[in-house]
Write a protein that holds these residues in place. Structure first.
Motif, PDB file in Angstrom:
ATOM      1  N   ASN A  72       0.833  -1.204   0.000  1.00 28.36           N
ATOM      2  CA  ASN A  72       0.000   0.000   0.000  1.00 28.36           C
ATOM      3  C   ASN A  72       0.869   1.256   0.000  1.00 28.36           C
ATOM      4  O   ASN A  72       1.967   1.273   0.568  1.00 28.36           O
ATOM      5  CB  ASN A  72      -0.902   0.031   1.239  1.00 28.36           C
ATOM      6  CG  ASN A  72      -1.903  -1.090   1.274  1.00 28.36           C
ATOM      7  OD1 ASN A  72      -2.976  -0.992   0.702  1.00 28.36           O
ATOM      8  ND2 ASN A  72      -1.551  -2.178   1.948  1.00 28.36           N
ATOM      9  N   LEU A  73       0.345   2.307  -0.618  1.00 29.24           N
ATOM     10  CA  LEU A  73       0.971   3.625  -0.606  1.00 29.24           C
ATOM     11  C   LEU A  73      -0.080   4.626  -0.161  1.00 29.24           C
ATOM     12  O   LEU A  73      -1.184   4.666  -0.710  1.00 29.24           O
ATOM     13  CB  LEU A  73       1.485   3.984  -2.001  1.00 29.24           C
ATOM     14  CG  LEU A  73       2.063   5.400  -2.180  1.00 29.24           C
ATOM     15  CD1 LEU A  73       3.323   5.567  -1.338  1.00 29.24           C
ATOM     16  CD2 LEU A  73       2.355   5.660  -3.654  1.00 29.24           C
ATOM     17  N   GLY A  74       0.276   5.445   0.869  1.00 32.37           N
ATOM     18  CA  GLY A  74      -0.722   6.351   1.412  1.00 32.37           C
ATOM     19  C   GLY A  74      -0.154   7.686   1.836  1.00 32.37           C
ATOM     20  O   GLY A  74       1.062   7.910   1.833  1.00 32.37           O
ATOM     21  N   VAL A  75      -1.072   8.567   2.228  1.00 33.11           N
ATOM     22  CA  VAL A  75      -0.696   9.877   2.743  1.00 33.11           C
ATOM     23  C   VAL A  75      -1.494  10.130   4.020  1.00 33.11           C
ATOM     24  O   VAL A  75      -2.674   9.802   4.096  1.00 33.11           O
ATOM     25  CB  VAL A  75      -0.952  10.983   1.688  1.00 33.11           C
ATOM     26  CG1 VAL A  75      -2.407  11.025   1.260  1.00 33.11           C
ATOM     27  CG2 VAL A  75      -0.509  12.342   2.199  1.00 33.11           C
ATOM     28  N   ASP A  76      -0.832  10.684   5.044  1.00 37.90           N
ATOM     29  CA  ASP A  76      -1.456  11.011   6.316  1.00 37.90           C
ATOM     30  C   ASP A  76      -1.469  12.529   6.480  1.00 37.90           C
ATOM     31  O   ASP A  76      -0.424  13.179   6.354  1.00 37.90           O
ATOM     32  CB  ASP A  76      -0.681  10.391   7.483  1.00 37.90           C
ATOM     33  CG  ASP A  76      -0.581   8.878   7.367  1.00 37.90           C
ATOM     34  OD1 ASP A  76      -1.546   8.269   6.876  1.00 37.90           O
ATOM     35  OD2 ASP A  76       0.454   8.310   7.771  1.00 37.90           O
ATOM     36  N   CYS A  77      -2.643  13.074   6.790  1.00 34.75           N
ATOM     37  CA  CYS A  77      -2.780  14.515   6.999  1.00 34.75           C
ATOM     38  C   CYS A  77      -3.230  14.782   8.425  1.00 34.75           C
ATOM     39  O   CYS A  77      -4.249  14.232   8.878  1.00 34.75           O
ATOM     40  CB  CYS A  77      -3.803  15.095   6.022  1.00 34.75           C
ATOM     41  SG  CYS A  77      -3.340  14.939   4.289  1.00 34.75           S
ATOM     42  N   ASN A  78      -2.491  15.635   9.123  1.00 34.10           N
ATOM     43  CA  ASN A  78      -2.774  15.939  10.518  1.00 34.10           C
ATOM     44  C   ASN A  78      -4.089  16.701  10.650  1.00 34.10           C
ATOM     45  O   ASN A  78      -4.368  17.656   9.925  1.00 34.10           O
ATOM     46  CB  ASN A  78      -1.625  16.760  11.103  1.00 34.10           C
ATOM     47  CG  ASN A  78      -1.935  17.255  12.499  1.00 34.10           C
ATOM     48  OD1 ASN A  78      -2.388  16.485  13.346  1.00 34.10           O
ATOM     49  ND2 ASN A  78      -1.709  18.538  12.729  1.00 34.10           N
ATOM     50  N   VAL A  79      -4.904  16.287  11.647  1.00 35.47           N
ATOM     51  CA  VAL A  79      -6.137  17.021  11.936  1.00 35.47           C
ATOM     52  C   VAL A  79      -6.200  17.490  13.393  1.00 35.47           C
ATOM     53  O   VAL A  79      -6.875  18.471  13.699  1.00 35.47           O
ATOM     54  CB  VAL A  79      -7.390  16.179  11.609  1.00 35.47           C
ATOM     55  CG1 VAL A  79      -7.531  15.995  10.112  1.00 35.47           C
ATOM     56  CG2 VAL A  79      -7.371  14.834  12.311  1.00 35.47           C
ATOM     57  N   VAL A  80      -5.489  16.802  14.305  1.00 34.02           N
ATOM     58  CA  VAL A  80      -5.507  17.197  15.714  1.00 34.02           C
ATOM     59  C   VAL A  80      -4.109  17.028  16.308  1.00 34.02           C
ATOM     60  O   VAL A  80      -3.678  15.913  16.598  1.00 34.02           O
ATOM     61  CB  VAL A  80      -6.520  16.377  16.544  1.00 34.02           C
ATOM     62  CG1 VAL A  80      -6.482  16.812  18.011  1.00 34.02           C
ATOM     63  CG2 VAL A  80      -7.925  16.512  15.991  1.00 34.02           C
ATOM     64  N   LYS A  81      -3.369  18.137  16.454  1.00 38.84           N
ATOM     65  CA  LYS A  81      -2.140  18.215  17.238  1.00 38.84           C
ATOM     66  C   LYS A  81      -1.128  17.107  16.943  1.00 38.84           C
ATOM     67  O   LYS A  81      -0.478  16.582  17.850  1.00 38.84           O
ATOM     68  CB  LYS A  81      -2.474  18.194  18.738  1.00 38.84           C
ATOM     69  CG  LYS A  81      -3.304  19.384  19.187  1.00 38.84           C
ATOM     70  CD  LYS A  81      -3.593  19.319  20.666  1.00 38.84           C
ATOM     71  CE  LYS A  81      -4.419  20.508  21.135  1.00 38.84           C
ATOM     72  NZ  LYS A  81      -4.724  20.466  22.578  1.00 38.84           N
TER      73      LYS A  81
END
Length: 270
Positions: free
Chosen positions: A192-201
């Motif tokens: 798998n290839l993914g992206v993580d985007c911060n939403v809380v601290k």
């Protein structure tokens, strides 16, 4: 700098969909063959090198997978099959020839599995604040089959020495279960290839990914002894309508997981 440090543990909640879930092999005369799958699961893991921009981790998880295979013959088919019938006058079984026609031969087989993934993951932080991360992982995914169901809207017309007439019904209760129940256990390789985007601290992230799954083991292997003619279901009980039984279309095929996954979920660091 290996080992557990602050925020080295991860938990993921994932929903995933595969518009193509299985590779169907063994019968090129099927006019329709499609499959899909839907997964929901939770993964847990931990990372090493947590003070660096790139981190490697190991994860395992559990979830439920719902998949289906739809098969169709696409044309009217006729076949003659000899079956034993009880003669009430002699109280003995005699062989009678039954001609039957099958139209609208489209069958959907649905499976529910418990799955357990085990994989390594690499996270790479983009920028200095770590609000966006790239991640890619690779590993294996095992399945334990929990249930199998078949839905078959056949229209079947019988002609024999006794007038049975035309039957239009769903043959779910008449399909032999042993002809569509898949292997209890199967195994796949995943990436798998993914992206993580911060939403809380920098703790809670939205994760979106695409992945590929390739079956190491077959999910279903054709039982040619049970089903010698994979092109057409057969009547293998007596001539009574109440006892009509057909083999599943899938019983003449071999299927293996081969899926392109699209997933969306949440990742929490702690």
């Amino acid at each position: 700098d290996f080992g557990f440090v602050r925020r080295s543990q991860r938990a993921k909640l994932k929903l995933a969909y595969a518009p193509f879930a299985y590779k169907v092999m063994g019968n090129d005369k099927l006019s329709k063959s499609k499959s899909n799958a839907f997964d929901v699961g939770i993964d847990y893991g931990f990372t090493f090198n947590s003070r660096r921009k790139s981190k490697m981790g190991m994860f395992f998880g559990a979830g439920l997978s719902f998949s289906s295979v739809t098969l169709g013959l696409g044309k009217e088919l006729t076949n003659t099959h000899d079956v034993p019938s009880l003669n009430p006058n002699t109280d003995m079984y005699e062989m009678n020839s039954y001609t039957y026609i099958i139209t609208n031969a489209v069958e959907q087989v649905s499976y529910m599995d418990l799955y357990v993934p085990v994989y390594f993951e690499i996270e790479h932080m983009l920028g200095s604040k770590g609000r966006v991360m790239l991640s890619w992982n690779f590993g294996v995914k095992s399945y334990l089959n929990l249930s199998a169901k078949a839905k078959t809207p056949y229209t079947v017309t019988f002609n024999t020495n006794k007038s049975i007439g035309e039957v239009t019904t769903t043959f779910e209760s008449f399909i032999e279960p042993n002809t569509y129940a898949k292997n209890l256990f199967d195994l796949s390789a995943i990436a798998n290839l993914g992206v993580d985007c911060n939403v809380v601290k920098n703790r809670l992230f939205i994760n979106a990914s695409v992945g590929y799954e390739h079956g190491i083991m077959d999910s279903y292997v054709s039982n040619k002894q049970v089903y010698s003619n994979p092109i057409l279901p057969k009547v293998d009980k007596n001539g009574s309508v109440d006892h009509v039984a057909v083999n599943s279309l899938i019983s003449g095929l071999t299927i293996k997981r081969q899926a392109l996954w699209i997933s969306l979920g949440l990742k929490y660091k702690f």
